[in-house]
Design a protein around this motif. Structure first.
Motif, PDB file in Angstrom:
ATOM      1  N   UNK A  87       0.868  -1.185   0.000  1.00  0.00           N
ATOM      2  CA  UNK A  87       0.000   0.000   0.000  1.00  0.00           C
ATOM      3  C   UNK A  87       0.900   1.230   0.000  1.00  0.00           C
ATOM      4  N   UNK A  88       0.441   2.264  -0.701  1.00  0.00           N
ATOM      5  CA  UNK A  88       1.211   3.504  -0.771  1.00  0.00           C
ATOM      6  C   UNK A  88       0.267   4.685  -0.610  1.00  0.00           C
ATOM      7  N   UNK A  89       0.653   5.610   0.269  1.00  0.00           N
ATOM      8  CA  UNK A  89      -0.122   6.828   0.493  1.00  0.00           C
ATOM      9  C   UNK A  89       0.620   7.997  -0.154  1.00  0.00           C
ATOM     10  N   UNK A  90       0.118   8.512  -1.291  1.00  0.00           N
ATOM     11  CA  UNK A  90       0.826   9.589  -1.992  1.00  0.00           C
ATOM     12  C   UNK A  90       0.859  10.903  -1.210  1.00  0.00           C
ATOM     13  N   UNK A  91      -0.047  11.069  -0.275  1.00  0.00           N
ATOM     14  CA  UNK A  91      -0.063  12.314   0.506  1.00  0.00           C
ATOM     15  C   UNK A  91       1.113  12.383   1.467  1.00  0.00           C
ATOM     16  N   UNK A  92       1.500  11.227   2.023  1.00  0.00           N
ATOM     17  CA  UNK A  92       2.581  11.210   3.010  1.00  0.00           C
ATOM     18  C   UNK A  92       3.858  10.572   2.469  1.00  0.00           C
ATOM     19  N   UNK A  93       3.732   9.823   1.370  1.00  0.00           N
ATOM     20  CA  UNK A  93       4.896   9.125   0.822  1.00  0.00           C
ATOM     21  C   UNK A  93       5.195   7.816   1.538  1.00  0.00           C
ATOM     22  N   UNK A  94       4.328   7.405   2.446  1.00  0.00           N
ATOM     23  CA  UNK A  94       4.555   6.169   3.209  1.00  0.00           C
ATOM     24  C   UNK A  94       4.107   4.944   2.425  1.00  0.00           C
ATOM     25  N   UNK A  95       4.844   3.845   2.630  1.00  0.00           N
ATOM     26  CA  UNK A  95       4.504   2.549   2.051  1.00  0.00           C
ATOM     27  C   UNK A  95       4.385   1.524   3.156  1.00  0.00           C
ATOM     28  N   UNK A  96       3.530   0.557   2.930  1.00  0.00           N
ATOM     29  CA  UNK A  96       3.373  -0.552   3.872  1.00  0.00           C
ATOM     30  C   UNK A  96       3.354  -1.855   3.093  1.00  0.00           C
ATOM     31  N   UNK A  97       3.921  -2.870   3.697  1.00  0.00           N
ATOM     32  CA  UNK A  97       3.915  -4.207   3.114  1.00  0.00           C
ATOM     33  C   UNK A  97       3.306  -5.159   4.128  1.00  0.00           C
ATOM     34  N   UNK A  98       2.550  -6.136   3.624  1.00  0.00           N
ATOM     35  CA  UNK A  98       1.945  -7.142   4.488  1.00  0.00           C
ATOM     36  C   UNK A  98       1.907  -8.466   3.735  1.00  0.00           C
ATOM     37  N   UNK A  99       1.924  -9.556   4.506  1.00  0.00           N
ATOM     38  CA  UNK A  99       1.911 -10.880   3.881  1.00  0.00           C
ATOM     39  C   UNK A  99       0.512 -11.328   3.486  1.00  0.00           C
ATOM     40  N   UNK A 100      -0.501 -10.799   4.171  1.00  0.00           N
ATOM     41  CA  UNK A 100      -1.881 -11.188   3.856  1.00  0.00           C
ATOM     42  C   UNK A 100      -2.754  -9.947   3.711  1.00  0.00           C
ATOM     43  N   UNK A 101      -3.879 -10.115   3.065  1.00  0.00           N
ATOM     44  CA  UNK A 101      -4.798  -8.982   2.914  1.00  0.00           C
ATOM     45  C   UNK A 101      -5.361  -8.574   4.272  1.00  0.00           C
ATOM     46  N   UNK A 102      -5.593  -9.536   5.156  1.00  0.00           N
ATOM     47  CA  UNK A 102      -6.110  -9.222   6.498  1.00  0.00           C
ATOM     48  C   UNK A 102      -5.096  -8.391   7.275  1.00  0.00           C
ATOM     49  N   UNK A 103      -3.832  -8.747   7.145  1.00  0.00           N
ATOM     50  CA  UNK A 103      -2.772  -7.986   7.817  1.00  0.00           C
ATOM     51  C   UNK A 103      -2.698  -6.565   7.253  1.00  0.00           C
ATOM     52  N   UNK A 104      -2.895  -6.434   5.950  1.00  0.00           N
ATOM     53  CA  UNK A 104      -2.872  -5.103   5.318  1.00  0.00           C
ATOM     54  C   UNK A 104      -4.038  -4.265   5.828  1.00  0.00           C
ATOM     55  N   UNK A 105      -5.213  -4.848   5.916  1.00  0.00           N
ATOM     56  CA  UNK A 105      -6.370  -4.125   6.431  1.00  0.00           C
ATOM     57  C   UNK A 105      -6.086  -3.634   7.845  1.00  0.00           C
ATOM     58  N   UNK A 106      -5.498  -4.482   8.671  1.00  0.00           N
ATOM     59  CA  UNK A 106      -5.168  -4.104  10.051  1.00  0.00           C
ATOM     60  C   UNK A 106      -4.182  -2.934  10.069  1.00  0.00           C
ATOM     61  N   UNK A 107      -3.170  -2.994   9.201  1.00  0.00           N
ATOM     62  CA  UNK A 107      -2.193  -1.898   9.115  1.00  0.00           C
ATOM     63  C   UNK A 107      -2.861  -0.577   8.712  1.00  0.00           C
TER      64      UNK A 107
END
Length: 122
Positions: free
Chosen positions: A94-114
């Motif tokens: 996932x990438x937020x263009x407003x802040x420039x932050x990126x996140x990586x997760x192994x599962x979609x559930x983990x990404x939702x939590x992040x």
């Protein structure tokens, strides 16, 4: 803080206003034809042509405004993609263009939590 566009409230939609003007012009033209008023018919024809040009111009501006608005909205949206590593393992980015932050997760559930933890989704 979220960006918002504010538009003044108008009592009548532009499309309805345009339709009302066209209807009034048609009625005035009918009356001028009944009275065989050639001078008025000429003026009403010019008015009709001007109304058409105005309609096309407004349509063009609205289209441009809509494209610009969509571009701004898309530019500020979080992008989310499923990626596959060389070993075939799937992960999420996932990438937020407003802040420039990126996140990586192994599962979609983990990404939702992040994303929920960062208050990017509810």
């Amino acid at each position: 803080m979220a960006n918002a566009l504010h538009f003044p409230v108008q009592s009548q939609q532009p499309e309805q206003h345009q339709a009302n003007m066209e209807e009034t012009l048609a009625h005035r033209t009918d009356v001028a034809q009944v009275h065989q008023d050639r001078q008025l018919l000429t003026l009403l024809q010019q008015e009709k042509e001007q109304l058409e040009r105005s309609k096309q111009s407004v349509s063009s501006h609205l289209s441009l405004w809509q494209r610009l608005t969509e571009t701004i909205i898309k530019r500020n949206q979080i992008s989310l993609e499923e990626i596959q590593g060389p070993s075939g393992k799937v992960a999420w980015h996932a990438y937020d263009p407003r802040t420039g932050q990126s996140w990586y997760a192994e599962t979609s559930a983990e990404m939702v939590t992040l994303l929920e933890a960062h208050r990017l989704i509810r």
